[in-house]
Design an enzyme around this catalytic site. Structure first.
Site, PDB file in Angstrom:
ATOM      1  N   ASP A   1       0.837  -1.243   0.014  1.00  0.00           N
ATOM      2  CA  ASP A   1       0.098   0.121  -0.016  1.00  0.00           C
ATOM      3  C   ASP A   1       0.900   1.347   0.000  1.00  0.00           C
ATOM      4  O   ASP A   1       2.155   1.205   0.217  1.00  0.00           O
ATOM      5  CB  ASP A   1      -0.847   0.117   1.103  1.00  0.00           C
ATOM      6  CG  ASP A   1      -0.259   0.021   2.443  1.00  0.00           C
ATOM      7  OD1 ASP A   1       0.816  -0.549   2.611  1.00  0.00           O
ATOM      8  OD2 ASP A   1      -0.686   0.877   3.639  1.00  0.00           O
TER       9      ASP A   1
ATOM     10  N   GLU B   1       0.147  -1.225   5.792  1.00  0.00           N
ATOM     11  CA  GLU B   1       1.371  -0.379   6.522  1.00  0.00           C
ATOM     12  C   GLU B   1       1.173   0.981   6.672  1.00  0.00           C
ATOM     13  O   GLU B   1       1.411   1.511   7.697  1.00  0.00           O
ATOM     14  CB  GLU B   1       2.585  -0.827   5.783  1.00  0.00           C
ATOM     15  CG  GLU B   1       3.956  -0.643   6.773  1.00  0.00           C
ATOM     16  CD  GLU B   1       4.371   0.852   6.765  1.00  0.00           C
ATOM     17  OE1 GLU B   1       4.965   1.243   7.478  1.00  0.00           O
ATOM     18  OE2 GLU B   1       3.974   1.635   6.024  1.00  0.00           O
TER      19      GLU B   1
END
Length: 472
Positions: A100, A165
Protein backbone atom coordinates in the site's frame (compact mmCIF):
# COMPACT_ATOMS: atom_id res chain seq x y z
CA UNK A 1 30.51 -17.34 -8.63
CA UNK A 2 26.78 -17.85 -9.06
CA UNK A 3 26.02 -14.45 -7.58
CA UNK A 4 28.10 -12.80 -10.33
CA UNK A 5 25.90 -14.46 -12.94
CA UNK A 6 22.81 -13.17 -11.16
CA UNK A 7 24.22 -9.64 -11.04
CA UNK A 8 25.04 -9.78 -14.76
CA UNK A 9 21.50 -10.96 -15.49
CA UNK A 10 20.05 -8.10 -13.45
CA UNK A 11 22.14 -5.62 -15.46
CA UNK A 12 20.88 -7.09 -18.72
CA UNK A 13 17.22 -6.74 -17.71
CA UNK A 14 17.16 -3.23 -16.26
CA UNK A 15 14.60 -1.96 -18.76
CA UNK A 16 12.19 -4.77 -17.85
CA UNK A 17 12.58 -3.98 -14.16
CA UNK A 18 11.59 -0.36 -14.79
CA UNK A 19 8.59 -1.44 -16.86
CA UNK A 20 7.42 -3.76 -14.08
CA UNK A 21 7.72 -0.99 -11.50
CA UNK A 22 5.67 1.23 -13.81
CA UNK A 23 2.84 -1.33 -13.69
CA UNK A 24 2.99 -1.49 -9.90
CA UNK A 25 2.99 2.28 -9.43
CA UNK A 26 -0.09 2.56 -11.68
CA UNK A 27 -2.15 0.65 -9.12
CA UNK A 28 -3.62 3.21 -6.70
CA UNK A 29 -3.19 1.05 -3.63
CA UNK A 30 -3.83 3.83 -1.11
CA UNK A 31 -4.87 2.13 2.13
CA UNK A 32 -6.15 5.42 3.62
CA UNK A 33 -8.70 5.86 0.80
CA UNK A 34 -11.73 3.58 1.32
CA UNK A 35 -12.61 3.95 -2.36
CA UNK A 36 -9.22 2.47 -3.27
CA UNK A 37 -9.55 -0.64 -1.12
CA UNK A 38 -10.16 -2.85 -4.16
CA UNK A 39 -6.93 -1.51 -5.67
CA UNK A 40 -5.02 -2.45 -2.52
CA UNK A 41 -6.47 -5.96 -2.69
CA UNK A 42 -5.57 -6.22 -6.39
CA UNK A 43 -2.01 -5.11 -5.62
CA UNK A 44 -1.58 -7.85 -3.02
CA UNK A 45 -3.06 -10.42 -5.38
CA UNK A 46 -0.77 -9.30 -8.22
CA UNK A 47 2.33 -9.81 -6.06
CA UNK A 48 1.00 -13.17 -4.87
CA UNK A 49 0.42 -14.34 -8.45
CA UNK A 50 3.94 -13.31 -9.47
CA UNK A 51 5.38 -15.28 -6.57
CA UNK A 52 3.21 -18.26 -7.50
CA UNK A 53 4.49 -18.10 -11.08
CA UNK A 54 8.13 -18.39 -9.90
CA UNK A 55 7.48 -21.37 -7.67
CA UNK A 56 6.33 -19.99 -4.33
CA UNK A 57 3.53 -21.57 -2.37
CA UNK A 58 1.32 -18.90 -0.85
CA UNK A 59 -1.82 -18.13 1.09
CA UNK A 60 -3.87 -14.95 1.22
CA UNK A 61 -4.95 -14.47 4.83
CA UNK A 62 -8.21 -12.63 5.51
CA UNK A 63 -7.86 -10.06 8.31
CA UNK A 64 -11.56 -9.24 8.68
CA UNK A 65 -13.00 -5.73 8.50
CA UNK A 66 -12.06 -2.17 9.36
CA UNK A 67 -14.39 0.30 11.06
CA UNK A 68 -14.19 3.75 9.47
CA UNK A 69 -14.68 7.02 11.32
CA UNK A 70 -18.20 7.40 9.87
CA UNK A 71 -19.25 4.02 11.30
CA UNK A 72 -19.12 2.04 8.05
CA UNK A 73 -17.16 -1.19 7.74
CA UNK A 74 -14.97 -2.25 4.85
CA UNK A 75 -12.90 -5.38 4.32
CA UNK A 76 -9.23 -5.27 5.16
CA UNK A 77 -6.86 -6.30 2.36
CA UNK A 78 -5.41 -9.79 2.77
CA UNK A 79 -1.85 -10.53 3.81
CA UNK A 80 0.21 -12.67 1.45
CA UNK A 81 2.39 -15.27 3.19
CA UNK A 82 4.57 -17.06 0.63
CA UNK A 83 7.34 -19.65 0.89
CA UNK A 84 10.02 -21.07 -1.38
CA UNK A 85 12.25 -23.95 -0.33
CA UNK A 86 12.33 -26.04 2.82
CA UNK A 87 15.87 -27.40 2.68
CA UNK A 88 16.92 -28.00 6.32
CA UNK A 89 20.58 -27.49 5.33
CA UNK A 90 19.85 -23.88 4.28
CA UNK A 91 19.10 -20.78 6.31
CA UNK A 92 15.57 -19.39 6.04
CA UNK A 93 15.14 -15.66 5.40
CA UNK A 94 11.84 -13.85 5.94
CA UNK A 95 11.35 -10.73 3.80
CA UNK A 96 8.70 -8.26 4.91
CA UNK A 97 7.29 -5.55 2.66
CA UNK A 98 4.14 -3.53 2.10
CA UNK A 99 2.22 -2.88 -1.09
CA UNK A 100 0.00 0.00 0.00
CA UNK A 101 1.03 3.62 -0.45
CA UNK A 102 0.36 7.07 0.95
CA UNK A 103 -2.37 9.27 -0.59
CA UNK A 104 -1.24 11.37 -3.56
CA UNK A 105 -2.94 13.87 -5.86
CA UNK A 106 -1.49 16.01 -8.63
CA UNK A 107 -3.09 18.99 -6.90
CA UNK A 108 -1.00 18.30 -3.78
CA UNK A 109 1.95 19.83 -5.61
CA UNK A 110 3.28 16.94 -7.68
CA UNK A 111 5.14 17.90 -10.86
CA UNK A 112 3.95 14.72 -12.58
CA UNK A 113 0.97 12.37 -12.23
CA UNK A 114 1.70 10.46 -9.00
CA UNK A 115 0.41 7.13 -10.29
CA UNK A 116 2.27 7.27 -13.60
CA UNK A 117 5.95 6.36 -13.26
CA UNK A 118 7.85 9.21 -14.89
CA UNK A 119 11.60 8.94 -15.52
CA UNK A 120 13.48 12.24 -15.50
CA UNK A 121 17.28 12.44 -15.25
CA UNK A 122 17.43 8.76 -14.20
CA UNK A 123 15.01 9.40 -11.35
CA UNK A 124 11.77 7.41 -11.32
CA UNK A 125 8.95 9.57 -9.96
CA UNK A 126 5.75 7.97 -8.72
CA UNK A 127 3.88 7.15 -5.54
CA UNK A 128 5.26 3.95 -4.05
CA UNK A 129 8.40 3.94 -6.19
CA UNK A 130 10.63 3.97 -3.11
CA UNK A 131 8.01 3.25 -0.40
CA UNK A 132 7.75 0.30 -0.73
CA UNK A 133 6.91 -1.10 -4.15
CA UNK A 134 10.39 -0.60 -5.64
CA UNK A 135 12.20 -2.50 -2.87
CA UNK A 136 9.62 -5.32 -2.74
CA UNK A 137 9.83 -5.71 -6.51
CA UNK A 138 13.62 -5.64 -6.20
CA UNK A 139 13.62 -8.76 -4.01
CA UNK A 140 11.28 -10.50 -6.45
CA UNK A 141 13.44 -9.54 -9.44
CA UNK A 142 16.51 -11.05 -7.77
CA UNK A 143 14.68 -14.32 -7.20
CA UNK A 144 13.43 -14.25 -10.80
CA UNK A 145 17.05 -13.92 -11.94
CA UNK A 146 18.08 -17.04 -10.01
CA UNK A 147 15.16 -18.94 -11.50
CA UNK A 148 15.81 -17.73 -15.06
CA UNK A 149 19.44 -18.85 -14.83
CA UNK A 150 18.50 -22.19 -13.24
CA UNK A 151 20.77 -21.36 -10.32
CA UNK A 152 19.73 -22.79 -6.97
CA UNK A 153 18.82 -20.17 -4.40
CA UNK A 154 21.31 -20.30 -1.51
CA UNK A 155 18.58 -19.82 1.13
CA UNK A 156 14.97 -20.72 1.81
CA UNK A 157 12.79 -17.62 1.41
CA UNK A 158 9.54 -16.49 2.96
CA UNK A 159 7.59 -13.33 2.15
CA UNK A 160 5.15 -11.43 4.33
CA UNK A 161 3.45 -8.78 2.17
CA UNK A 162 0.68 -6.58 3.55
CA UNK A 163 -1.56 -3.78 2.31
CA UNK A 164 -2.18 -1.69 5.43
CA UNK A 165 1.26 -0.52 6.59
CA UNK A 166 0.53 3.11 5.80
CA UNK A 167 -2.63 2.87 7.90
CA UNK A 168 -1.28 1.20 11.02
CA UNK A 169 -0.91 -2.41 9.81
CA UNK A 170 -4.39 -3.16 11.12
CA UNK A 171 -4.76 -6.86 11.92
CA UNK A 172 -1.18 -7.86 11.05
CA UNK A 173 0.17 -8.38 14.57
CA UNK A 174 -2.61 -10.81 15.43
CA UNK A 175 -1.95 -12.84 12.27
CA UNK A 176 1.79 -13.00 12.91
CA UNK A 177 1.35 -14.27 16.45
CA UNK A 178 -1.12 -16.87 15.14
CA UNK A 179 1.55 -17.97 12.62
CA UNK A 180 4.36 -18.22 15.19
CA UNK A 181 4.43 -22.02 15.14
CA UNK A 182 3.27 -22.37 11.55
CA UNK A 183 4.44 -20.10 8.73
CA UNK A 184 7.06 -18.33 10.87
CA UNK A 185 8.50 -21.49 12.38
CA UNK A 186 12.09 -22.08 11.33
CA UNK A 187 12.84 -18.50 10.26
CA UNK A 188 16.50 -17.67 10.93
CA UNK A 189 16.66 -14.04 9.81
CA UNK A 190 14.25 -11.21 9.05
CA UNK A 191 15.16 -8.50 6.54
CA UNK A 192 13.13 -5.42 5.63
CA UNK A 193 13.78 -2.90 2.85
CA UNK A 194 11.42 -0.09 3.81
CA UNK A 195 13.70 2.77 4.78
CA UNK A 196 16.40 4.99 3.28
CA UNK A 197 20.02 6.00 3.36
CA UNK A 198 20.88 8.75 5.80
CA UNK A 199 22.26 10.79 2.87
CA UNK A 200 22.39 10.56 -0.91
CA UNK A 201 25.90 9.22 -1.53
CA UNK A 202 26.74 6.49 0.98
CA UNK A 203 24.72 3.32 1.74
CA UNK A 204 23.74 2.40 5.25
CA UNK A 205 22.21 -0.43 7.26
CA UNK A 206 19.68 0.45 9.94
CA UNK A 207 19.40 -1.07 13.41
CA UNK A 208 16.90 1.20 15.15
CA UNK A 209 13.58 3.00 14.61
CA UNK A 210 11.46 5.36 16.62
CA UNK A 211 7.97 4.24 17.57
CA UNK A 212 4.77 6.16 16.92
CA UNK A 213 1.62 7.19 18.75
CA UNK A 214 -0.95 8.73 16.40
CA UNK A 215 -3.77 10.85 17.81
CA UNK A 216 -7.02 12.42 16.70
CA UNK A 217 -8.53 15.25 18.72
CA UNK A 218 -12.14 16.00 17.73
CA UNK A 219 -13.93 19.17 18.86
CA UNK A 220 -17.68 19.59 18.23
CA UNK A 221 -19.45 22.92 18.71
CA UNK A 222 -22.78 22.66 16.86
CA UNK A 223 -25.21 20.35 15.09
CA UNK A 224 -24.43 21.88 11.69
CA UNK A 225 -21.94 24.24 10.04
CA UNK A 226 -22.64 27.87 10.91
CA UNK A 227 -22.49 31.19 9.01
CA UNK A 228 -19.81 33.37 10.61
CA UNK A 229 -21.77 36.50 9.78
CA UNK A 230 -24.66 35.27 11.91
CA UNK A 231 -23.01 33.31 14.71
CA UNK A 232 -19.38 34.47 15.09
CA UNK A 233 -18.84 36.16 18.42
CA UNK A 234 -21.83 34.42 19.97
CA UNK A 235 -20.68 30.80 20.05
CA UNK A 236 -17.56 28.96 21.16
CA UNK A 237 -16.03 27.81 17.87
CA UNK A 238 -14.60 24.32 17.49
CA UNK A 239 -11.71 25.49 15.32
CA UNK A 240 -10.62 28.07 17.92
CA UNK A 241 -10.58 25.44 20.66
CA UNK A 242 -8.70 22.96 18.47
CA UNK A 243 -6.05 25.46 17.37
CA UNK A 244 -5.42 26.32 21.02
CA UNK A 245 -4.98 22.65 21.92
CA UNK A 246 -2.72 21.87 18.98
CA UNK A 247 -0.52 24.89 19.71
CA UNK A 248 -0.15 23.63 23.29
CA UNK A 249 1.48 20.37 22.23
CA UNK A 250 4.88 21.57 20.98
CA UNK A 251 6.78 24.87 20.90
CA UNK A 252 8.53 26.48 17.93
CA UNK A 253 11.83 24.83 18.89
CA UNK A 254 10.36 21.33 18.80
CA UNK A 255 10.08 20.86 22.56
CA UNK A 256 7.07 18.74 23.51
CA UNK A 257 5.01 20.56 26.15
CA UNK A 258 3.15 17.53 27.53
CA UNK A 259 4.19 17.09 31.19
CA UNK A 260 6.39 14.05 31.99
CA UNK A 261 6.61 13.04 28.31
CA UNK A 262 10.43 12.85 28.49
CA UNK A 263 10.72 11.18 31.89
CA UNK A 264 11.62 7.73 30.54
CA UNK A 265 13.85 8.77 27.61
CA UNK A 266 17.23 7.05 27.95
CA UNK A 267 20.14 9.25 29.04
CA UNK A 268 22.71 9.99 26.34
CA UNK A 269 26.15 8.50 27.01
CA UNK A 270 29.44 9.74 25.56
CA UNK A 271 29.89 6.38 23.84
CA UNK A 272 26.54 6.73 22.09
CA UNK A 273 27.22 10.33 21.09
CA UNK A 274 30.50 9.24 19.50
CA UNK A 275 28.64 6.88 17.17
CA UNK A 276 26.90 9.86 15.54
CA UNK A 277 30.23 11.60 14.89
CA UNK A 278 31.36 8.72 12.65
CA UNK A 279 28.31 8.85 10.35
CA UNK A 280 28.68 10.41 6.91
CA UNK A 281 26.03 13.14 6.97
CA UNK A 282 25.94 16.73 5.76
CA UNK A 283 23.68 19.14 7.63
CA UNK A 284 23.91 21.59 4.73
CA UNK A 285 22.86 18.98 2.17
CA UNK A 286 20.03 17.95 4.48
CA UNK A 287 18.93 21.60 4.87
CA UNK A 288 18.90 22.09 1.10
CA UNK A 289 16.97 18.84 0.61
CA UNK A 290 14.31 20.05 3.04
CA UNK A 291 14.21 23.47 1.37
CA UNK A 292 14.47 25.53 4.55
CA UNK A 293 16.75 28.42 5.48
CA UNK A 294 17.65 27.07 8.91
CA UNK A 295 17.53 23.80 10.85
CA UNK A 296 16.60 23.56 14.52
CA UNK A 297 20.08 22.30 15.42
CA UNK A 298 23.51 23.34 14.20
CA UNK A 299 25.70 20.24 14.56
CA UNK A 300 25.53 16.95 12.71
CA UNK A 301 25.29 15.02 15.96
CA UNK A 302 22.38 17.08 17.30
CA UNK A 303 20.45 16.91 14.03
CA UNK A 304 20.81 13.12 13.86
CA UNK A 305 19.97 12.58 17.52
CA UNK A 306 16.82 14.68 17.32
CA UNK A 307 15.77 12.72 14.25
CA UNK A 308 16.55 9.30 15.73
CA UNK A 309 16.93 9.05 19.50
CA UNK A 310 14.78 11.83 20.95
CA UNK A 311 10.96 12.03 20.77
CA UNK A 312 9.20 14.55 18.54
CA UNK A 313 5.68 15.84 18.01
CA UNK A 314 4.23 16.71 14.58
CA UNK A 315 0.85 18.23 13.70
CA UNK A 316 -0.41 16.75 10.44
CA UNK A 317 -3.72 18.34 9.58
CA UNK A 318 -7.30 19.24 10.44
CA UNK A 319 -10.24 17.29 9.07
CA UNK A 320 -13.48 19.20 8.63
CA UNK A 321 -11.86 22.59 8.03
CA UNK A 322 -12.30 24.53 4.79
CA UNK A 323 -9.15 24.17 2.68
CA UNK A 324 -10.20 24.61 -0.97
CA UNK A 325 -9.27 27.63 -3.11
CA UNK A 326 -11.39 30.70 -2.59
CA UNK A 327 -13.18 32.02 0.48
CA UNK A 328 -15.86 30.42 2.61
CA UNK A 329 -17.09 32.15 5.76
CA UNK A 330 -18.06 29.00 7.57
CA UNK A 331 -17.77 27.94 11.18
CA UNK A 332 -17.33 24.14 10.96
CA UNK A 333 -19.52 22.18 13.37
CA UNK A 334 -16.76 19.63 14.02
CA UNK A 335 -13.04 19.58 13.37
CA UNK A 336 -10.55 16.79 13.99
CA UNK A 337 -6.90 17.58 14.61
CA UNK A 338 -4.42 14.89 13.62
CA UNK A 339 -0.98 14.70 15.22
CA UNK A 340 1.59 12.15 16.28
CA UNK A 341 4.46 11.68 18.68
CA UNK A 342 7.51 9.71 17.63
CA UNK A 343 8.75 7.75 20.62
CA UNK A 344 12.13 6.24 21.49
CA UNK A 345 13.45 3.34 23.61
CA UNK A 346 12.06 3.17 27.16
CA UNK A 347 8.93 5.15 26.20
CA UNK A 348 5.74 3.08 26.42
CA UNK A 349 3.20 4.00 23.70
CA UNK A 350 0.17 3.35 25.92
CA UNK A 351 1.60 5.54 28.69
CA UNK A 352 2.38 8.28 26.17
CA UNK A 353 -1.19 8.08 24.93
CA UNK A 354 -2.56 8.44 28.43
CA UNK A 355 -0.30 11.44 29.18
CA UNK A 356 -1.37 13.29 26.04
CA UNK A 357 -5.09 12.59 26.44
CA UNK A 358 -5.02 13.67 30.11
CA UNK A 359 -3.09 16.85 29.24
CA UNK A 360 -5.43 17.95 26.44
CA UNK A 361 -8.57 17.17 28.43
CA UNK A 362 -7.28 19.25 31.35
CA UNK A 363 -6.34 22.16 29.07
CA UNK A 364 -9.76 22.11 27.43
CA UNK A 365 -11.59 21.94 30.74
CA UNK A 366 -9.61 24.93 32.02
CA UNK A 367 -10.82 27.11 29.11
CA UNK A 368 -14.42 26.76 30.19
CA UNK A 369 -15.53 26.02 26.64
CA UNK A 370 -18.76 24.00 26.43
CA UNK A 371 -17.59 22.28 23.26
CA UNK A 372 -17.19 18.52 23.26
CA UNK A 373 -13.61 17.23 23.05
CA UNK A 374 -12.72 13.64 22.25
CA UNK A 375 -9.03 12.68 22.08
CA UNK A 376 -8.09 9.21 20.86
CA UNK A 377 -4.91 7.20 20.46
CA UNK A 378 -5.77 5.92 16.97
CA UNK A 379 -2.83 3.57 16.62
CA UNK A 380 0.62 3.13 18.06
CA UNK A 381 3.80 1.12 17.82
CA UNK A 382 6.87 0.72 19.98
CA UNK A 383 10.37 1.78 19.06
CA UNK A 384 12.84 -0.89 17.93
CA UNK A 385 16.58 -1.46 18.32
CA UNK A 386 18.47 -4.46 16.95
CA UNK A 387 21.91 -5.96 17.56
CA UNK A 388 24.20 -4.69 14.81
CA UNK A 389 27.02 -7.06 15.88
CA UNK A 390 24.84 -10.00 14.81
CA UNK A 391 25.92 -12.27 11.95
CA UNK A 392 23.09 -10.94 9.76
CA UNK A 393 24.40 -7.38 10.00
CA UNK A 394 27.90 -8.61 9.21
CA UNK A 395 26.50 -10.33 6.11
CA UNK A 396 24.74 -7.10 5.16
CA UNK A 397 27.95 -5.14 5.60
CA UNK A 398 29.88 -7.56 3.37
CA UNK A 399 27.15 -7.50 0.73
CA UNK A 400 27.18 -3.69 0.71
CA UNK A 401 30.97 -3.57 0.32
CA UNK A 402 30.72 -6.06 -2.56
CA UNK A 403 28.39 -3.72 -4.48
CA UNK A 404 29.38 -0.20 -3.41
CA UNK A 405 33.01 -0.69 -2.43
CA UNK A 406 32.53 1.03 0.95
CA UNK A 407 31.52 -0.07 4.41
CA UNK A 408 27.98 1.17 5.13
CA UNK A 409 27.12 3.49 8.00
CA UNK A 410 25.21 1.79 10.80
CA UNK A 411 22.26 4.05 11.53
CA UNK A 412 19.03 4.49 13.38
CA UNK A 413 16.04 6.22 11.80
CA UNK A 414 13.28 8.55 12.87
CA UNK A 415 10.45 6.73 11.13
CA UNK A 416 8.36 3.86 12.43
CA UNK A 417 7.79 0.37 11.09
CA UNK A 418 5.93 -1.31 13.97
CA UNK A 419 6.15 -4.76 12.39
CA UNK A 420 9.93 -4.82 12.99
CA UNK A 421 9.49 -5.30 16.72
CA UNK A 422 6.61 -7.72 16.21
CA UNK A 423 8.67 -9.90 13.88
CA UNK A 424 11.63 -9.77 16.27
CA UNK A 425 9.42 -10.87 19.17
CA UNK A 426 7.44 -13.52 17.30
CA UNK A 427 10.39 -15.18 15.55
CA UNK A 428 12.95 -14.58 18.29
CA UNK A 429 15.42 -13.79 15.51
CA UNK A 430 17.50 -10.84 14.38
CA UNK A 431 15.80 -8.18 12.24
CA UNK A 432 17.79 -5.96 9.89
CA UNK A 433 16.73 -3.00 7.76
CA UNK A 434 18.51 -3.00 4.39
CA UNK A 435 17.50 0.20 2.57
CA UNK A 436 17.40 0.66 -1.19
CA UNK A 437 16.45 4.34 -1.55
CA UNK A 438 18.27 7.58 -0.75
CA UNK A 439 17.38 10.23 1.82
CA UNK A 440 15.98 12.62 -0.79
CA UNK A 441 13.47 10.15 -2.25
CA UNK A 442 10.55 12.02 -0.70
CA UNK A 443 8.58 9.09 0.66
CA UNK A 444 5.16 10.30 1.91
CA UNK A 445 5.79 13.62 0.13
CA UNK A 446 5.15 15.18 -3.25
CA UNK A 447 7.33 13.93 -6.11
CA UNK A 448 8.35 10.68 -4.45
CA UNK A 449 11.08 9.05 -6.51
CA UNK A 450 13.61 6.24 -6.64
CA UNK A 451 16.92 6.74 -8.43
CA UNK A 452 17.61 4.18 -11.12
CA UNK A 453 21.07 3.64 -9.66
CA UNK A 454 19.61 2.86 -6.25
CA UNK A 455 17.07 0.49 -7.81
CA UNK A 456 19.62 -1.40 -9.88
CA UNK A 457 22.41 -1.46 -7.29
CA UNK A 458 19.88 -2.24 -4.57
CA UNK A 459 18.94 -5.45 -6.39
CA UNK A 460 22.61 -6.40 -6.69
CA UNK A 461 22.95 -5.81 -2.95
CA UNK A 462 19.99 -8.11 -2.32
CA UNK A 463 21.60 -10.82 -4.42
CA UNK A 464 24.87 -10.50 -2.52
CA UNK A 465 22.95 -10.52 0.76
CA UNK A 466 21.47 -13.92 -0.11
CA UNK A 467 24.97 -15.16 -0.86
CA UNK A 468 26.55 -13.76 2.31
CA UNK A 469 23.76 -14.77 4.70
CA UNK A 470 23.89 -18.33 3.35
CA UNK A 471 27.52 -18.49 4.47
CA UNK A 472 26.97 -16.75 7.82
Amino acid sequence: MAVDQVVAYLDQHQAEHVEELEKWVAIKSVSAWPDSRDSVVNMVKLAANILHDIGFSHELHDLGTQMLSDGTEISLPPVCLASYGNDPSKKTVLIYGHLDVQPALLSDGWNTEPFELTVLDDKMYGRGSTDDKGPVLGWINVIKAYKALNIELPVNIKFCLEGMEESGSVGLDKLLYEQKDAFLKGVNYVVISDNYWVGTQKPCITYGLRGLVYFEAAVTCAQKDLHSGVYAGAVHEAMTDLCYLLSSLVDVNGNIKVPHINDTVAELTEAERDTYTEINFSTEEFREEVGTSKLMHSTKEDVLMHRWRYPSCSIHGIEGAFYEPGQKTVIPKKVIGKFSIRIVPNMNPKEVGELVIKYLNELHAATGSPNILKVENVHDGESWVSDFTHAQFQAGIKATKNVYGVEPDLTREGGSIPVTLTLQNVTGQNVMLLPMGASDDGAHSQNEKLNKTNYFNGMKLMAHYFNEIAAA
